[in-house]
Scaffold this motif. Structure first.
Motif, PDB file in Angstrom:
ATOM      1  N   UNK A  13       0.763  -1.336   0.004  1.00 27.31           N
ATOM      2  CA  UNK A  13       0.149   0.019  -0.189  1.00 27.31           C
ATOM      3  C   UNK A  13       0.991   1.163  -0.034  1.00 27.31           C
ATOM      4  N   UNK A  14       0.866   1.864  -0.796  1.00 27.23           N
ATOM      5  CA  UNK A  14       1.922   3.067  -1.380  1.00 27.23           C
ATOM      6  C   UNK A  14       1.118   4.430  -0.489  1.00 27.23           C
ATOM      7  N   UNK A  15       1.855   5.636  -0.975  1.00 25.61           N
ATOM      8  CA  UNK A  15       1.516   6.770  -0.325  1.00 25.61           C
ATOM      9  C   UNK A  15       0.120   7.299  -0.968  1.00 25.61           C
ATOM     10  N   UNK A  16      -0.489   6.816  -1.644  1.00 25.40           N
ATOM     11  CA  UNK A  16      -1.659   7.351  -2.158  1.00 25.40           C
ATOM     12  C   UNK A  16      -2.850   6.613  -1.613  1.00 25.40           C
ATOM     13  N   UNK A  17      -2.611   5.701  -0.505  1.00 28.04           N
ATOM     14  CA  UNK A  17      -3.656   5.301   0.182  1.00 28.04           C
ATOM     15  C   UNK A  17      -4.562   6.141   0.806  1.00 28.04           C
ATOM     16  N   UNK A  18      -3.965   7.015   1.395  1.00 31.87           N
ATOM     17  CA  UNK A  18      -4.722   7.973   2.207  1.00 31.87           C
ATOM     18  C   UNK A  18      -5.606   9.101   1.164  1.00 31.87           C
ATOM     19  N   UNK A  19      -5.109   9.184  -0.065  1.00 33.43           N
ATOM     20  CA  UNK A  19      -5.891  10.120  -0.811  1.00 33.43           C
ATOM     21  C   UNK A  19      -7.162   9.345  -1.323  1.00 33.43           C
ATOM     22  N   UNK A  20      -7.045   8.017  -1.499  1.00 29.54           N
ATOM     23  CA  UNK A  20      -8.232   7.295  -1.965  1.00 29.54           C
ATOM     24  C   UNK A  20      -9.185   7.050  -0.679  1.00 29.54           C
ATOM     25  N   UNK A  21      -8.799   6.634   0.446  1.00 27.73           N
ATOM     26  CA  UNK A  21      -9.552   6.094   1.419  1.00 27.73           C
ATOM     27  C   UNK A  21      -9.812   7.011   2.488  1.00 27.73           C
ATOM     28  N   UNK A  22      -9.051   7.963   2.694  1.00 25.53           N
ATOM     29  CA  UNK A  22      -9.172   8.897   3.805  1.00 25.53           C
ATOM     30  C   UNK A  22      -8.616  10.343   3.355  1.00 25.53           C
ATOM     31  N   UNK A  23      -9.344  10.881   2.222  1.00 25.25           N
ATOM     32  CA  UNK A  23      -8.679  12.040   1.696  1.00 25.25           C
ATOM     33  C   UNK A  23      -8.458  13.252   2.779  1.00 25.25           C
ATOM     34  N   UNK A  24      -9.271  13.346   3.691  1.00 28.24           N
ATOM     35  CA  UNK A  24      -9.243  14.341   4.766  1.00 28.24           C
ATOM     36  C   UNK A  24      -8.045  14.496   5.185  1.00 28.24           C
ATOM     37  N   UNK A  25      -7.531  13.156   5.784  1.00 26.61           N
ATOM     38  CA  UNK A  25      -6.237  13.070   6.265  1.00 26.61           C
ATOM     39  C   UNK A  25      -4.965  13.467   5.505  1.00 26.61           C
ATOM     40  N   UNK A  26      -5.233  13.388   4.446  1.00 19.66           N
ATOM     41  CA  UNK A  26      -4.231  14.088   3.374  1.00 19.66           C
ATOM     42  C   UNK A  26      -4.225  15.430   2.968  1.00 19.66           C
ATOM     43  N   UNK A  27      -5.201  15.964   3.425  1.00 19.76           N
ATOM     44  CA  UNK A  27      -5.595  17.380   3.000  1.00 19.76           C
ATOM     45  C   UNK A  27      -6.351  17.527   1.811  1.00 19.76           C
ATOM     46  N   UNK A  28      -7.042  16.498   1.388  1.00 19.90           N
ATOM     47  CA  UNK A  28      -8.021  16.847   0.076  1.00 19.90           C
ATOM     48  C   UNK A  28      -9.583  16.640   0.693  1.00 19.90           C
ATOM     49  N   UNK A  29     -10.343  17.715   0.476  1.00 19.78           N
ATOM     50  CA  UNK A  29     -11.718  17.716   1.009  1.00 19.78           C
ATOM     51  C   UNK A  29     -12.434  17.569  -0.032  1.00 19.78           C
ATOM     52  N   UNK A  30     -12.593  16.295  -0.654  1.00 22.28           N
ATOM     53  CA  UNK A  30     -13.379  16.032  -1.783  1.00 22.28           C
ATOM     54  C   UNK A  30     -14.715  15.494  -1.576  1.00 22.28           C
ATOM     55  N   UNK A  31     -15.059  14.596  -0.577  1.00 24.80           N
ATOM     56  CA  UNK A  31     -16.215  14.063  -0.504  1.00 24.80           C
ATOM     57  C   UNK A  31     -17.053  14.867   0.640  1.00 24.80           C
ATOM     58  N   UNK A  32     -18.420  14.774   0.261  1.00 22.43           N
ATOM     59  CA  UNK A  32     -19.582  15.546   1.179  1.00 22.43           C
ATOM     60  C   UNK A  32     -19.441  14.777   2.578  1.00 22.43           C
TER      61      UNK A  32
END
Length: 206
Positions: A13-32
């Protein structure tokens, strides 16, 4: 002779796992609506608790990019799933029963805010001690790891739990026990997970 296709190369599991599964933790607020670490609201019945800890690698170093999912029964001991057919136990519309948390990138600490689950009847009809199910992924882990956390103040129930009793050595059983603490009036169960080494946590094939 039958021809076989070559196996696709695997990757941890690479560094993009947070972007796909928990974007808020990675600073991406993309889901309602995000799947977060809080499983309760102000109307949820049951004993309010927090569960927190860290994940350590084989050298004893905290793993700071962990993603953990939790799955548990409600205070009445029933899962919010159609496959749970226990009689006499009600569903709770104010309890999701599932959550997702990321470790803090600085401290490595992860946390869930939830309620203490009730006892669940297992597949063999035996009553299981209160517990939560955890799934762990991070860089360096090829396949997600499944484990459980039991509660240190449920000694009688733990002593008869059919899963805990499958583990022969007491020292290994202890790797599945979350230890109760009280902090500023809040009940917290501390549960560290060790991926390797002398303190390695018991993991399950699910």
């Amino acid at each position: 002779m039958k021809d076989y296709l070559p196996e696709t190369a695997s990757q941890t599991a690479g560094p993009y796992v947070h972007i796909g599964l928990a974007p808020d933790a990675a600073g991406f607020h993309i889901f309602e609506k995000n799947f977060g670490p809080t499983l309760v609201n102000s109307h949820t019945p049951g004993e309010r608790i927090a569960i927190e800890g860290r994940v350590f690698d084989g050298s004893g170093t905290p793993v700071r990019d962990v993603l953990i999912e939790i799955w548990q029964a409600n205070a009445d001991g029933r899962y919010n799933h159609v496959a749970d057919r226990q009689e006499g136990k009600s569903l709770d519309a104010d309890f999701r029963g599932w959550g997702r948390a990321c470790s803090n990138f600085d401290s490595g600490v992860w946390r869930f805010d939830t309620i203490k689950p009730g006892q669940v009847v297992g597949r063999d009809g035996r009553l299981m001690a209160p517990h939560v199910n955890l799934w762990i992924v991070a860089r360096g882990i090829n396949i997600g790891l499944n484990t459980r956390m039991y509660f240190s103040d449920e000694q009688e129930a733990n002593a008869s739990d059919p899963v805990l009793n499958l583990i022969e050595w007491e020292v290994r059983r202890q790797t599945l026990i979350g230890h109760k603490e009280t902090r500023n009036g809040e009940t917290v169960y501390h549960f560290d997970i060790y991926l390797q080494g002398d303190k390695e946590t018991v993991f399950f094939d699910v």
